[in-house]
Motif scaffolding. Structure first.
Motif, PDB file in Angstrom:
ATOM      1  N   MET A  84     -11.078 -23.009  21.047  1.00 32.29           N
ATOM      2  CA  MET A  84     -11.331 -22.454  19.716  1.00 32.29           C
ATOM      3  C   MET A  84     -11.126 -20.942  19.741  1.00 32.29           C
ATOM      4  SD  MET A  84     -12.208 -24.848  17.584  1.00 32.29           S
ATOM      5  CE  MET A  84     -13.087 -23.962  16.309  1.00 32.29           C
ATOM      6  N   PRO A  85     -10.427 -20.386  18.752  1.00 32.50           N
ATOM      7  CA  PRO A  85     -10.279 -18.937  18.711  1.00 32.50           C
ATOM      8  C   PRO A  85     -11.610 -18.269  18.418  1.00 32.50           C
ATOM      9  CG  PRO A  85      -9.444 -19.917  16.701  1.00 32.50           C
ATOM     10  CD  PRO A  85      -9.760 -21.046  17.625  1.00 32.50           C
ATOM     11  N   SER A  86     -11.804 -17.059  18.950  1.00 32.41           N
ATOM     12  CA  SER A  86     -13.045 -16.332  18.692  1.00 32.41           C
ATOM     13  C   SER A  86     -13.083 -15.860  17.252  1.00 32.41           C
ATOM     14  CB  SER A  86     -13.150 -15.130  19.635  1.00 32.41           C
ATOM     15  OG  SER A  86     -12.080 -14.241  19.421  1.00 32.41           O
ATOM     16  N   PRO A  87     -14.253 -15.731  16.662  1.00 28.75           N
ATOM     17  CA  PRO A  87     -14.351 -15.274  15.270  1.00 28.75           C
ATOM     18  C   PRO A  87     -13.804 -13.862  15.101  1.00 28.75           C
ATOM     19  CG  PRO A  87     -16.432 -16.190  16.054  1.00 28.75           C
ATOM     20  CD  PRO A  87     -15.554 -16.035  17.245  1.00 28.75           C
ATOM     21  N   MET A  88     -13.305 -13.588  13.922  1.00 31.39           N
ATOM     22  CA  MET A  88     -12.821 -12.244  13.626  1.00 31.39           C
ATOM     23  C   MET A  88     -13.999 -11.292  13.506  1.00 31.39           C
ATOM     24  SD  MET A  88      -9.490 -12.378  13.371  1.00 31.39           S
ATOM     25  CE  MET A  88      -8.973 -10.997  12.361  1.00 31.39           C
ATOM     26  N   HIS A  89     -13.846 -10.097  14.037  1.00 31.71           N
ATOM     27  CA  HIS A  89     -14.828  -9.043  13.840  1.00 31.71           C
ATOM     28  C   HIS A  89     -14.603  -8.420  12.461  1.00 31.71           C
ATOM     29  CE1 HIS A  89     -16.291  -9.367  17.886  1.00 31.71           C
ATOM     30  NE2 HIS A  89     -15.087  -9.175  18.382  1.00 31.71           N
ATOM     31  N   PRO A  90     -15.538  -7.624  11.976  1.00 30.53           N
ATOM     32  CA  PRO A  90     -15.298  -6.907  10.726  1.00 30.53           C
ATOM     33  C   PRO A  90     -14.076  -6.003  10.846  1.00 30.53           C
ATOM     34  CG  PRO A  90     -17.614  -6.815  11.338  1.00 30.53           C
ATOM     35  CD  PRO A  90     -16.880  -7.401  12.502  1.00 30.53           C
ATOM     36  N   LEU A  91     -13.572  -5.578   9.706  1.00 29.58           N
ATOM     37  CA  LEU A  91     -12.391  -4.718   9.691  1.00 29.58           C
ATOM     38  C   LEU A  91     -12.641  -3.468  10.531  1.00 29.58           C
ATOM     39  CD1 LEU A  91      -9.560  -4.220   8.466  1.00 29.58           C
ATOM     40  CD2 LEU A  91     -10.696  -3.072   6.557  1.00 29.58           C
ATOM     41  N   ARG A  92     -11.768  -3.212  11.507  1.00 30.55           N
ATOM     42  CA  ARG A  92     -11.947  -2.094  12.435  1.00 30.55           C
ATOM     43  C   ARG A  92     -10.870  -1.023  12.294  1.00 30.55           C
ATOM     44  NH1 ARG A  92     -15.428  -2.960  16.793  1.00 30.55           N
ATOM     45  NH2 ARG A  92     -16.255  -5.084  16.966  1.00 30.55           N
ATOM     46  N   ALA A  93      -9.648  -1.409  11.954  1.00 27.64           N
ATOM     47  CA  ALA A  93      -8.542  -0.453  11.863  1.00 27.64           C
ATOM     48  C   ALA A  93      -7.439  -1.067  11.016  1.00 27.64           C
ATOM     49  CB  ALA A  93      -8.011  -0.098  13.252  1.00 27.64           C
ATOM     50  N   VAL A  94      -6.614  -0.197  10.436  1.00 21.03           N
ATOM     51  CA  VAL A  94      -5.488  -0.659   9.620  1.00 21.03           C
ATOM     52  C   VAL A  94      -4.222   0.028  10.119  1.00 21.03           C
ATOM     53  CG1 VAL A  94      -4.505  -0.814   7.307  1.00 21.03           C
ATOM     54  CG2 VAL A  94      -6.981  -1.019   7.618  1.00 21.03           C
ATOM     55  N   ILE A  95      -3.204  -0.787  10.383  1.00 19.91           N
ATOM     56  CA  ILE A  95      -1.891  -0.277  10.793  1.00 19.91           C
ATOM     57  C   ILE A  95      -0.914  -0.528   9.659  1.00 19.91           C
ATOM     58  CG2 ILE A  95      -0.056  -0.355  12.514  1.00 19.91           C
ATOM     59  CD1 ILE A  95      -2.037  -1.616  14.468  1.00 19.91           C
ATOM     60  N   PHE A  96      -0.287   0.535   9.196  1.00 19.24           N
ATOM     61  CA  PHE A  96       0.688   0.443   8.121  1.00 19.24           C
ATOM     62  C   PHE A  96       2.106   0.439   8.689  1.00 19.24           C
ATOM     63  CE2 PHE A  96      -2.984   2.093   5.978  1.00 19.24           C
ATOM     64  CZ  PHE A  96      -2.841   1.863   4.628  1.00 19.24           C
ATOM     65  N   ASP A  97       2.946  -0.466   8.199  1.00 21.03           N
ATOM     66  CA  ASP A  97       4.372  -0.209   8.270  1.00 21.03           C
ATOM     67  C   ASP A  97       4.621   0.992   7.361  1.00 21.03           C
ATOM     68  OD1 ASP A  97       7.177  -0.602   8.760  1.00 21.03           O
ATOM     69  OD2 ASP A  97       7.306  -1.595   6.816  1.00 21.03           O
ATOM     70  N   PHE A  98       5.790   1.594   7.441  1.00 16.93           N
ATOM     71  CA  PHE A  98       5.995   2.824   6.665  1.00 16.93           C
ATOM     72  C   PHE A  98       6.985   2.625   5.528  1.00 16.93           C
ATOM     73  CE2 PHE A  98       7.475   7.254   6.073  1.00 16.93           C
ATOM     74  CZ  PHE A  98       6.256   7.798   5.724  1.00 16.93           C
ATOM     75  N   ASP A  99       8.266   2.502   5.863  1.00 17.22           N
ATOM     76  CA  ASP A  99       9.277   2.307   4.821  1.00 17.22           C
ATOM     77  C   ASP A  99       9.030   0.984   4.111  1.00 17.22           C
ATOM     78  OD1 ASP A  99      10.762   4.663   5.434  1.00 17.22           O
ATOM     79  OD2 ASP A  99      11.621   3.627   7.155  1.00 17.22           O
ATOM     80  N   GLY A 100       8.909   1.046   2.801  1.00 16.87           N
ATOM     81  CA  GLY A 100       8.671  -0.160   2.023  1.00 16.87           C
ATOM     82  C   GLY A 100       7.213  -0.496   1.834  1.00 16.87           C
ATOM     83  N   VAL A 101       6.313   0.222   2.530  1.00 16.06           N
ATOM     84  CA  VAL A 101       4.870   0.021   2.362  1.00 16.06           C
ATOM     85  C   VAL A 101       4.216   1.295   1.854  1.00 16.06           C
ATOM     86  CG1 VAL A 101       2.683  -0.416   3.557  1.00 16.06           C
ATOM     87  CG2 VAL A 101       4.667  -1.830   4.056  1.00 16.06           C
ATOM     88  N   VAL A 102       4.396   2.391   2.585  1.00 21.10           N
ATOM     89  CA  VAL A 102       3.828   3.676   2.181  1.00 21.10           C
ATOM     90  C   VAL A 102       4.749   4.391   1.208  1.00 21.10           C
ATOM     91  CG1 VAL A 102       3.076   5.964   2.982  1.00 21.10           C
ATOM     92  CG2 VAL A 102       2.516   3.901   4.323  1.00 21.10           C
ATOM     93  N   VAL A 103       6.013   4.443   1.547  1.00 22.03           N
ATOM     94  CA  VAL A 103       6.978   5.174   0.723  1.00 22.03           C
ATOM     95  C   VAL A 103       8.102   4.260   0.265  1.00 22.03           C
ATOM     96  CG1 VAL A 103       6.541   7.442   1.703  1.00 22.03           C
ATOM     97  CG2 VAL A 103       8.207   5.952   2.784  1.00 22.03           C
ATOM     98  N   ASP A 104       8.603   4.561  -0.914  1.00 23.01           N
ATOM     99  CA  ASP A 104       9.742   3.825  -1.462  1.00 23.01           C
ATOM    100  C   ASP A 104      11.022   4.491  -0.950  1.00 23.01           C
ATOM    101  OD1 ASP A 104      11.281   2.078  -2.858  1.00 23.01           O
ATOM    102  OD2 ASP A 104      10.926   2.995  -4.821  1.00 23.01           O
ATOM    103  N   SER A 105      11.202   4.431   0.369  1.00 19.90           N
ATOM    104  CA  SER A 105      12.302   5.168   1.001  1.00 19.90           C
ATOM    105  C   SER A 105      13.504   4.304   1.323  1.00 19.90           C
ATOM    106  CB  SER A 105      11.812   5.840   2.289  1.00 19.90           C
ATOM    107  OG  SER A 105      11.265   4.876   3.159  1.00 19.90           O
ATOM    108  N   GLU A 106      13.398   2.981   1.171  1.00 20.31           N
ATOM    109  CA  GLU A 106      14.540   2.140   1.520  1.00 20.31           C
ATOM    110  C   GLU A 106      15.805   2.509   0.733  1.00 20.31           C
ATOM    111  OE1 GLU A 106      14.893   0.554   4.032  1.00 20.31           O
ATOM    112  OE2 GLU A 106      12.920  -0.069   4.707  1.00 20.31           O
ATOM    113  N   PRO A 107      15.715   2.814  -0.578  1.00 22.21           N
ATOM    114  CA  PRO A 107      16.934   3.259  -1.270  1.00 22.21           C
ATOM    115  C   PRO A 107      17.520   4.534  -0.670  1.00 22.21           C
ATOM    116  CG  PRO A 107      15.288   2.581  -2.869  1.00 22.21           C
ATOM    117  CD  PRO A 107      14.602   2.625  -1.530  1.00 22.21           C
ATOM    118  N   LEU A 108      16.651   5.417  -0.145  1.00 25.62           N
ATOM    119  CA  LEU A 108      17.148   6.638   0.479  1.00 25.62           C
ATOM    120  C   LEU A 108      17.801   6.334   1.822  1.00 25.62           C
ATOM    121  CD1 LEU A 108      14.200   9.112  -0.263  1.00 25.62           C
ATOM    122  CD2 LEU A 108      16.145   8.494  -1.702  1.00 25.62           C
ATOM    123  N   HIS A 109      17.186   5.430   2.594  1.00 23.49           N
ATOM    124  CA  HIS A 109      17.823   5.014   3.848  1.00 23.49           C
ATOM    125  C   HIS A 109      19.186   4.376   3.559  1.00 23.49           C
ATOM    126  CE1 HIS A 109      14.837   5.806   6.947  1.00 23.49           C
ATOM    127  NE2 HIS A 109      13.891   5.372   6.130  1.00 23.49           N
TER     128      HIS A 109
END
Length: 241
Positions: A1-26
């Motif tokens: 059985m997988p161990s239970p999830m802990h509370p939210l500890r950290a968030v990892i963002f992708d960048f292009d397409g998540v933080v900034v609308d930069s794909e059209p610029l790329h």
């Protein structure tokens, strides 16, 4: 059985397409560099075939798809020209996706450590973060300069987790993927990478349809639909499916 999830500890963002609308610029930067070689594509082809790659793998794929040789010398020249073209475009037109500033600041206010794991090069990411006034919120950056393999390889996400652990932001009691570390991604390739790293993934349908992001643990239409409470609720639900 997988161990239970802990509370939210950290968030990892992708960048292009998540933080900034930069794909059209790329896309514009790539096309400017590829035009002399007759290797341009329309935006639909770019999003379908190349959007998940970093610059290195995108150029390799374009030339491979065209059956054209790509010498090491030309490869390096194209990378430099693309980066220069992209920086020019950023200075003219760069937009964060709606809701990004609010979400980042709310997560920071709650004391949640933030990281970026992106296929873009470091100079480009730092330039855009400074332009948007967000650099101070992301002490951990994993970029194309830091890894040997781009997404869908999990290397960028495993390295982001390692750096968060090294800072003391995540538990160091296990070498495996940490419970409670959540990723926000916008492409199937990125989702595959994060899942391969053992991470909980929220897909945002900025670049692809929600149906295309079905491998994610949760999918929302846009970053503007996310909040700290909602991200915490996703993790809580994962504790007891």
């Amino acid at each position: 059985m997988p161990s239970p999830m802990h509370p939210l500890r950290a968030v990892i963002f992708d960048f292009d397409g998540v933080v900034v609308d930069s794909e059209p610029l790329h896309y514009k930067a790539f096309m400017q560099v590829l035009a002399p070689f007759g290797l341009t594509h329309d935006y639909a082809v770019y999003t379908e075939r190349y959007i998940g790659f970093d610059d290195r793998d995108a150029f390799r794929a374009v030339f491979q798809d065209a059956g054209r040789p790509l010498s090491p010398e030309l490869f390096e020249r194209l990378l430099q020209e693309k980066q220069a073209a992209f920086k020019r475009l950023v200075s003219q037109d760069l937009q964060a996706f709606p809701g990004v500033h609010r979400l980042v600041r709310d997560l920071h206010r709650e004391g949640l450590p933030l990281a970026i794991a992106s296929g873009a090069v470091r100079d480009e990411i730092v330039l855009m973060l400074h332009t948007l006034g967000l650099k101070e919120y992301f002490p951990v950056l994993v970029t194309a300069d830091d890894v040997a393999h781009s997404k869908p390889d999990p290397e960028s996400y495993t390295l982001a987790v390692k750096r968060l652990r090294d800072r003391g932001d995540l538990p160091t009691t296990s070498s495996g993927p940490p419970n409670g570390c959540l990723v926000i991604e916008d492409t199937p390739t990125g989702i595959e990478a994060a899942k391969a790293a053992g991470l909980f993934v929220v897909g945002v349908a900025h670049s692809f349809s929600q149906d295309d992001l079905g491998q994610a643990d949760q999918v929302v239409p846009a970053v503007s639909d996310l909040s700290v409470d909602l991200l915490r609720s996703f993790i809580e639900k994962a504790r007891d499916p």
